[in-house]
Scaffold this motif. Structure first.
Motif, PDB file in Angstrom:
ATOM      1  N   UNK A  18       0.833  -1.207   0.000  1.00  0.00           N
ATOM      2  CA  UNK A  18       0.000   0.000   0.000  1.00  0.00           C
ATOM      3  C   UNK A  18       0.870   1.261   0.000  1.00  0.00           C
ATOM      4  N   UNK A  19       1.952   1.250   0.786  1.00  0.00           N
ATOM      5  CA  UNK A  19       2.862   2.405   0.814  1.00  0.00           C
ATOM      6  C   UNK A  19       3.508   2.629  -0.554  1.00  0.00           C
ATOM      7  N   UNK A  20       3.895   1.544  -1.228  1.00  0.00           N
ATOM      8  CA  UNK A  20       4.510   1.672  -2.550  1.00  0.00           C
ATOM      9  C   UNK A  20       3.518   2.183  -3.581  1.00  0.00           C
ATOM     10  N   UNK A  21       2.273   1.760  -3.470  1.00  0.00           N
ATOM     11  CA  UNK A  21       1.228   2.257  -4.378  1.00  0.00           C
ATOM     12  C   UNK A  21       1.125   3.774  -4.269  1.00  0.00           C
ATOM     13  N   UNK A  22       1.114   4.272  -3.023  1.00  0.00           N
ATOM     14  CA  UNK A  22       0.999   5.717  -2.809  1.00  0.00           C
ATOM     15  C   UNK A  22       2.254   6.457  -3.272  1.00  0.00           C
ATOM     16  N   UNK A  23       3.434   5.856  -3.042  1.00  0.00           N
ATOM     17  CA  UNK A  23       4.684   6.497  -3.461  1.00  0.00           C
ATOM     18  C   UNK A  23       4.741   6.689  -4.969  1.00  0.00           C
ATOM     19  N   UNK A  24       4.122   5.777  -5.708  1.00  0.00           N
ATOM     20  CA  UNK A  24       4.110   5.871  -7.167  1.00  0.00           C
ATOM     21  C   UNK A  24       3.009   6.795  -7.694  1.00  0.00           C
ATOM     22  N   UNK A  25       2.275   7.406  -6.793  1.00  0.00           N
ATOM     23  CA  UNK A  25       1.275   8.381  -7.208  1.00  0.00           C
ATOM     24  C   UNK A  25      -0.077   7.794  -7.541  1.00  0.00           C
ATOM     25  N   UNK A  26      -0.308   6.520  -7.186  1.00  0.00           N
ATOM     26  CA  UNK A  26      -1.614   5.906  -7.420  1.00  0.00           C
ATOM     27  C   UNK A  26      -2.489   6.070  -6.184  1.00  0.00           C
ATOM     28  N   UNK A  27      -3.791   5.928  -6.390  1.00  0.00           N
ATOM     29  CA  UNK A  27      -4.724   5.912  -5.265  1.00  0.00           C
ATOM     30  C   UNK A  27      -4.903   4.464  -4.817  1.00  0.00           C
ATOM     31  N   UNK A  28      -4.626   4.183  -3.565  1.00  0.00           N
ATOM     32  CA  UNK A  28      -4.773   2.830  -3.044  1.00  0.00           C
ATOM     33  C   UNK A  28      -6.088   2.663  -2.300  1.00  0.00           C
ATOM     34  N   UNK A  29      -6.739   1.521  -2.516  1.00  0.00           N
ATOM     35  CA  UNK A  29      -8.008   1.227  -1.836  1.00  0.00           C
ATOM     36  C   UNK A  29      -7.947  -0.173  -1.247  1.00  0.00           C
ATOM     37  N   UNK A  30      -8.552  -0.338  -0.072  1.00  0.00           N
ATOM     38  CA  UNK A  30      -8.643  -1.630   0.593  1.00  0.00           C
ATOM     39  C   UNK A  30     -10.119  -1.986   0.774  1.00  0.00           C
ATOM     40  N   UNK A  31     -10.446  -3.284   0.820  1.00  0.00           N
ATOM     41  CA  UNK A  31     -11.850  -3.663   1.069  1.00  0.00           C
ATOM     42  C   UNK A  31     -12.282  -3.245   2.470  1.00  0.00           C
ATOM     43  N   UNK A  32     -13.586  -2.981   2.641  1.00  0.00           N
ATOM     44  CA  UNK A  32     -14.102  -2.608   3.965  1.00  0.00           C
ATOM     45  C   UNK A  32     -13.854  -3.747   4.949  1.00  0.00           C
ATOM     46  N   UNK A  33     -14.024  -4.972   4.475  1.00  0.00           N
ATOM     47  CA  UNK A  33     -13.722  -6.171   5.254  1.00  0.00           C
ATOM     48  C   UNK A  33     -13.586  -7.321   4.269  1.00  0.00           C
ATOM     49  N   UNK A  34     -13.055  -8.443   4.725  1.00  0.00           N
ATOM     50  CA  UNK A  34     -12.908  -9.590   3.825  1.00  0.00           C
ATOM     51  C   UNK A  34     -14.256 -10.244   3.517  1.00  0.00           C
ATOM     52  N   UNK A  35     -15.280  -9.858   4.249  1.00  0.00           N
ATOM     53  CA  UNK A  35     -16.612 -10.407   4.004  1.00  0.00           C
ATOM     54  C   UNK A  35     -17.305  -9.715   2.830  1.00  0.00           C
ATOM     55  N   UNK A  36     -16.909  -8.458   2.563  1.00  0.00           N
ATOM     56  CA  UNK A  36     -17.593  -7.719   1.485  1.00  0.00           C
ATOM     57  C   UNK A  36     -16.595  -7.163   0.468  1.00  0.00           C
ATOM     58  N   UNK A  37     -15.637  -8.005   0.060  1.00  0.00           N
ATOM     59  CA  UNK A  37     -14.631  -7.579  -0.919  1.00  0.00           C
ATOM     60  C   UNK A  37     -15.291  -7.163  -2.231  1.00  0.00           C
ATOM     61  N   UNK A  38     -16.252  -7.951  -2.696  1.00  0.00           N
ATOM     62  CA  UNK A  38     -16.883  -7.656  -3.982  1.00  0.00           C
ATOM     63  C   UNK A  38     -17.633  -6.324  -3.929  1.00  0.00           C
ATOM     64  N   UNK A  39     -18.350  -6.070  -2.845  1.00  0.00           N
ATOM     65  CA  UNK A  39     -19.061  -4.795  -2.703  1.00  0.00           C
ATOM     66  C   UNK A  39     -18.072  -3.634  -2.678  1.00  0.00           C
ATOM     67  N   UNK A  40     -16.938  -3.834  -1.985  1.00  0.00           N
ATOM     68  CA  UNK A  40     -15.909  -2.788  -1.940  1.00  0.00           C
ATOM     69  C   UNK A  40     -15.355  -2.521  -3.334  1.00  0.00           C
ATOM     70  N   UNK A  41     -15.190  -3.587  -4.115  1.00  0.00           N
ATOM     71  CA  UNK A  41     -14.721  -3.428  -5.494  1.00  0.00           C
ATOM     72  C   UNK A  41     -15.710  -2.592  -6.299  1.00  0.00           C
ATOM     73  N   UNK A  42     -16.990  -2.901  -6.179  1.00  0.00           N
ATOM     74  CA  UNK A  42     -18.026  -2.157  -6.905  1.00  0.00           C
ATOM     75  C   UNK A  42     -18.005  -0.686  -6.503  1.00  0.00           C
ATOM     76  N   UNK A  43     -17.867  -0.437  -5.204  1.00  0.00           N
ATOM     77  CA  UNK A  43     -17.847   0.950  -4.711  1.00  0.00           C
ATOM     78  C   UNK A  43     -16.620   1.701  -5.227  1.00  0.00           C
ATOM     79  N   UNK A  44     -15.486   0.989  -5.312  1.00  0.00           N
ATOM     80  CA  UNK A  44     -14.217   1.620  -5.687  1.00  0.00           C
ATOM     81  C   UNK A  44     -14.096   1.852  -7.190  1.00  0.00           C
TER      82      UNK A  44
END
Length: 224
Positions: A18-44
């Motif tokens: 995650x730190x490397x993603x930010x250092x390269x100028x990208x926006x990093x996103x994590x799932x809200x929880x491992x139970x709703x990864x797919x929903x987090x993907x849709x939101x992101x």
């Protein structure tokens, strides 16, 4: 700015990536929880997904299948698994690359940049279609239209057609096509390009576009 969606169970590895993603100028996103990864993907709605295979709720293979039902976003698997079957499964489930742990972050970021460049550079244009000889290449859904017929193309077939139609009337060398498709994947040989062109020609001929792609011996391919 490109958005990277990271699904990683190991806390230490997740923080490093995650730190490397930010250092390269990208926006990093994590799932809200491992139970709703797919929903987090849709939101992101990310531009690229980094997915561990071993996860607490649903494994990466299952989540990749779910994502593929709604999106063509590039997916890079990260895993400590190292058997050929795991790599084959990752590709068959819809993954675009497989990186074995322990991960070298420099290699990971190079692969991320290459994947983003290959996936999105050809859509960096105002036009959403390219037309030549009555054939219309739709840049948004990777399909070719001709005489009201709909020709489905794979990712690589689409990129080949894009290069040829963008340079219609000019010879595009095999080397140029290879570099555009697989510039960082040395395991691909020239036979792979030949197979892709044969498949495209078969699809075009079935749609009524016989000899649409012509071979210039010793040079490459051309659309006239």
């Amino acid at each position: 700015m490109f958005k990277i969606f990271l699904v990683e169970d190991d806390d230490t590895m997740r923080d490093i990536i995650f730190d490397n993603i930010k250092k390269w100028g990208f926006e990093g996103y994590l799932p809200h929880s491992f139970h709703d990864v797919f929903k987090s993907f849709i939101d992101c709605q990310p531009h690229l997904v980094l997915m561990d295979i071993n996860l607490p709720e649903f494994d990466g293979f299952y989540l990749c299948q779910k994502i593929r039902e709604v999106s063509k976003v590039p997916i890079i698997f990260l895993s400590s698994r190292d058997t050929p079957m795991d790599m084959i499964m990752a590709m068959n489930m819809g993954g675009d690359d497989f990186i074995q742990k322990p991960i070298d972050t420099d290699v990971l970021m190079a692969k991320i940049n290459a994947m983003l460049r290959r996936t999105y550079s050809y859509t960096d244009t105002v036009a959403s279609v390219i037309e030549w000889g009555g054939a219309i290449l739709n840049l948004k859904d990777s399909t070719l239209l001709y005489n009201n017929g709909h020709i489905e193309l794979t990712k690589n077939e689409f990129k080949i057609m894009y290069l040829l139609m963008k340079n219609a009337g000019k010879v595009v060398t095999r080397d140029n096509i290879m570099r555009s498709l697989w510039e960082d994947e040395s395991f691909v040989d020239e036979n792979t390009l030949t197979v892709n062109v044969v498949r495209i020609r078969k699809k075009l001929t079935e749609a009524g576009l016989k000899d649409f792609i012509q071979t210039k011996k010793g040079q490459g391919y051309i659309i006239l």
